[in-house]
Design a protein around this motif. Sequence first.
Motif, short mmCIF file in Angstrom:
data_model
loop_
_atom_site.label_atom_id
_atom_site.label_comp_id
_atom_site.label_asym_id
_atom_site.label_seq_id
_atom_site.Cartn_x
_atom_site.Cartn_y
_atom_site.Cartn_z
N ILE B 107 3.03 -28.75 -3.07
CA ILE B 107 2.76 -28.12 -4.36
C ILE B 107 3.67 -26.91 -4.51
N SER B 108 4.19 -26.78 -5.71
CA SER B 108 5.00 -25.62 -6.02
C SER B 108 4.08 -24.66 -6.76
N VAL B 109 3.77 -23.54 -6.14
CA VAL B 109 2.81 -22.64 -6.76
C VAL B 109 3.25 -21.19 -6.58
N ALA B 110 2.91 -20.38 -7.56
CA ALA B 110 3.33 -18.98 -7.53
C ALA B 110 2.24 -18.10 -6.92
N THR B 111 2.54 -16.82 -6.82
CA THR B 111 1.61 -15.84 -6.24
C THR B 111 0.21 -16.00 -6.79
N GLU B 112 0.13 -16.32 -8.10
CA GLU B 112 -1.15 -16.44 -8.78
C GLU B 112 -2.12 -17.36 -8.03
N GLY B 113 -1.60 -18.46 -7.49
CA GLY B 113 -2.48 -19.46 -6.90
C GLY B 113 -2.52 -19.46 -5.39
N LEU B 114 -1.70 -18.60 -4.76
CA LEU B 114 -1.58 -18.68 -3.30
C LEU B 114 -2.90 -18.44 -2.57
N GLN B 115 -3.57 -17.33 -2.90
CA GLN B 115 -4.80 -17.00 -2.15
C GLN B 115 -5.93 -17.96 -2.50
N LEU B 116 -5.93 -18.46 -3.72
CA LEU B 116 -6.93 -19.46 -4.11
C LEU B 116 -6.78 -20.70 -3.23
N MET B 117 -5.53 -21.16 -3.10
CA MET B 117 -5.25 -22.35 -2.29
C MET B 117 -5.58 -22.12 -0.83
N ALA B 118 -5.12 -20.96 -0.35
CA ALA B 118 -5.30 -20.67 1.08
C ALA B 118 -6.78 -20.49 1.42
N SER B 119 -7.51 -19.75 0.56
CA SER B 119 -8.92 -19.49 0.87
C SER B 119 -9.76 -20.75 0.83
N LYS B 120 -9.35 -21.71 0.00
CA LYS B 120 -10.09 -22.97 -0.09
C LYS B 120 -9.57 -23.98 0.93
N GLU B 121 -8.58 -23.55 1.71
CA GLU B 121 -7.96 -24.41 2.72
C GLU B 121 -7.44 -25.71 2.12
N LEU B 122 -6.84 -25.59 0.97
CA LEU B 122 -6.23 -26.76 0.35
C LEU B 122 -4.86 -27.01 0.97
N ALA B 123 -4.24 -25.92 1.40
CA ALA B 123 -2.91 -26.03 2.02
C ALA B 123 -3.05 -25.73 3.50
N ILE B 124 -1.92 -25.89 4.21
CA ILE B 124 -1.96 -25.56 5.65
C ILE B 124 -1.06 -24.36 5.91
N PRO B 125 -1.41 -23.54 6.91
CA PRO B 125 -0.50 -22.45 7.27
C PRO B 125 0.78 -23.06 7.85
N LEU B 126 1.90 -22.41 7.55
CA LEU B 126 3.18 -22.96 8.01
C LEU B 126 3.62 -22.33 9.33
N ASP B 127 2.75 -21.50 9.92
CA ASP B 127 3.12 -20.72 11.10
C ASP B 127 3.76 -21.57 12.21
N ASP B 128 3.11 -22.68 12.54
CA ASP B 128 3.62 -23.50 13.66
C ASP B 128 4.98 -24.09 13.34
N TYR B 129 5.12 -24.59 12.12
CA TYR B 129 6.41 -25.18 11.73
C TYR B 129 7.50 -24.11 11.74
N VAL B 130 7.18 -22.92 11.20
CA VAL B 130 8.18 -21.85 11.12
C VAL B 130 8.57 -21.43 12.53
N THR B 131 7.57 -21.24 13.39
CA THR B 131 7.85 -20.83 14.77
C THR B 131 8.73 -21.87 15.46
N ARG B 132 8.42 -23.13 15.25
CA ARG B 132 9.18 -24.20 15.89
C ARG B 132 10.64 -24.21 15.43
#
Lengths: 310, 467
Positions: B107-132
């Motif tokens: 999903i392409s989403v702006a700041t407006e929807g980021l915390q909504l998506m994250a708090s509802k766990e609709l998306a995944i954190p990218l931490d592992d991919y970024v670290t890798r």
Amino acid sequence: MAVVTAEVRNTVVKRHRHPAAHGEAPFGFAMIALSVLFVAVFTAIPIVASLGLSFFSWDVISTPEFVGLENYQRLLHDGPVLKSFGVTLGMAVAIVVLQLVLGLGLAVLVNQRRLIWVRTAFRTAFYLPLLASTAAVSIFMGYLFDYKFGVVNYYLGLLGIPNVPWLTSGFAAATTIVLIAVWQQVGFTFVLFVASLMSVPTDVLEAAQIDGAGPLRTLFRIKVPLISPTILFAAVVALINAMQLFDQPYIMTKGGPGSATTTVTISMYQKGFQNLQFGYGSAIAIVLLAAILVITGLQFLAARKLVFYR
Amino acid sequence: MTGIHPPGGSFTRRTLLRAGAGGLGLAALADLAACSNDSSGSSKSLKMLYFGEQAQATQLQNRLQPQISRLDPGMKFEISAINGTDWNDFLAKVLTQIAAGTPPDIISVATEGLQLMASKELAIPLDDYVTRDLDALKEYFADIHPALVESMMYQGHLWELPDSFNAGNMFYSTGLFQRAGVVPPTPDWTLDDFETAATRIARFQGINAFGWVVRLWGSWTSFMYANNANLLEEGKYDGGDWLWSKAYAGDAAAAGRKGGWKWGAPTANSEATVEALDYMIELTRKGLSPSPDVGGGGTLQGLFASNRIGMSIGGGFWAGGLTNAGMKNGSFDVTMFPRWKSQRHLFGAGGYAIFKSSKKKDLAWEVLKLLVKPDSFDLVFPGNVTTPGRKSLVTAARYAKTGPKHWSVFYDTLTEHPDTAPIPAPPYYNALATALNQRTTEAISSGKAKAALDGLQSDLEKAAGAG
């Protein structure tokens, strides 16, 4: 006499005999099956589902949580939502009254034209707005009545009249929306009234004329009572439509300024689809449905005294 | 029971009802089955949701397809556009689509929807991919301002790779400024300079000195930021060091960055916030600004392009917007937002996230990396319809055709005003946006900022509690 009575009884029995007795049932059921399915899928089931959902707290994403009557209790104390009921009722009454008065007035005027093509032309002209998409009309009207660059204010400006905040001041916005809704819907009542006026028996009208009744007296004492069932029907349908007003205020003012044009359906949309409170949105929908049923019931009660059935 | 029954063996009412109920049951089962299927679509397609028109989405899809095919031959890239007047419309439709059992992979989403998506766990954190893939991404992070990355973090995790942003700068019509005898503003101009310019432009009949729209980004909220106020208490989540210490080691701009913006208790009726909205009411009273519309600002760009507005808040997306509306390069320019108590700007960033329900997360990650590559930017956003998040893409060549002359202002906002912050978009953004729009129009039409913002404070407290 006995023979006549027997014949009448036979006729009544024949007329009341169930069509299934003639083997017409499968065809009849098949004919209505699609409609029944359509109503069930798109009306009955959603109403039942909404009723069920109104007892839950659900944000679409998480599992619904049963909250009993909490959504209804919340509604009773939710000032903005309660206000939206008031706004809706006020706008609906204005729309229905204007729609009936204008529709009847136009129908009477058109009915006086003797040339059939003139009647047809007027009927078409008044009915056309009803065929246009409400969303498209609302967008278009939004531009026409825009404070800054609207055509309406432009022409008023040429007459030296300062810009009118058609959609940016509370009362003006509600009035503008009511007028636009009436402009678009009046064709419906107009067509109904034209047809109904044409069915008024000419002998009654001629008798009134011979008795010296003028046009106004004929209209209010003869025509209006004779078409009162149509007026009742038009009033019920218009009120049900007006109570569900959404497109015009949502597109033109987003329910504003403030909450001046926030109707119940806008409140329901905001709570359900924008704030993700689908249970609460459903509770609002159910209360709106109940309100429409009650008001319609009141209309029928009033009709017992006011409507004349031939 | 005196009714006449149909002849035996024929189609009874009860049979019909049974058949109908059976049919509905089957339909319901089919629906449930559809929901329990691979909810991210068929196995050979990768789905992305995008805020815009379908024609643009299809064009983008066709442009990116060859590159997706190189990642996975036979994989069909499908972009579905969702349009709306603003991000709250977009998000409402996205959530409805998810409820209908058709979530996307990306999903392409702006700041407006980021915390909504994250708090509802609709998306995944990218931490592992970024670290890798940090080595491969070092060039990307070196090119992206840390403020943009931090705006895509929530509770210490990175949820999106940003590729674009828009800060609330001030666009002005060079022609109207010249006609009014106003010297073009310098980047350090003040609110007094702004009002002086507006007063001189307002003398022309049919011209609005300053135009704005009611929304969260770049509305009266820009004045609120410049007045050192906000709708919500500002804070930051702990964490994020896993990224800052590696991707931004030694970068002074990353100092003090944490795990994302934490929007706290509502402060909508604080003195400074009320003062900012009062200022807008004063502008309207003085005839320097008309009553604003609610929405995304398309109409405002049209008015500006037809030289009926002297100044308006805009970001990099205005360069393309005004050009598309027919404005010639040189007929408009941009500068910083005027200084009030500070010259703090607000911004919103855009980026890409991977949906939790996606069955092709690894492929989606590869596509995310592809989307944030420099050569993808103009495929995704042709014609300067947003500001590139990569500094290397904000060049004179990019703005040579469209303008504005002072294009460097876009990125300088981040680098020269380090207090610049994202718009306050908490997990209950949709409720916030609805209430903000309603209370702002109420304030403008009634002329009472305090009463309207007291109402907003109450709305936000309820929304924060419900959220």
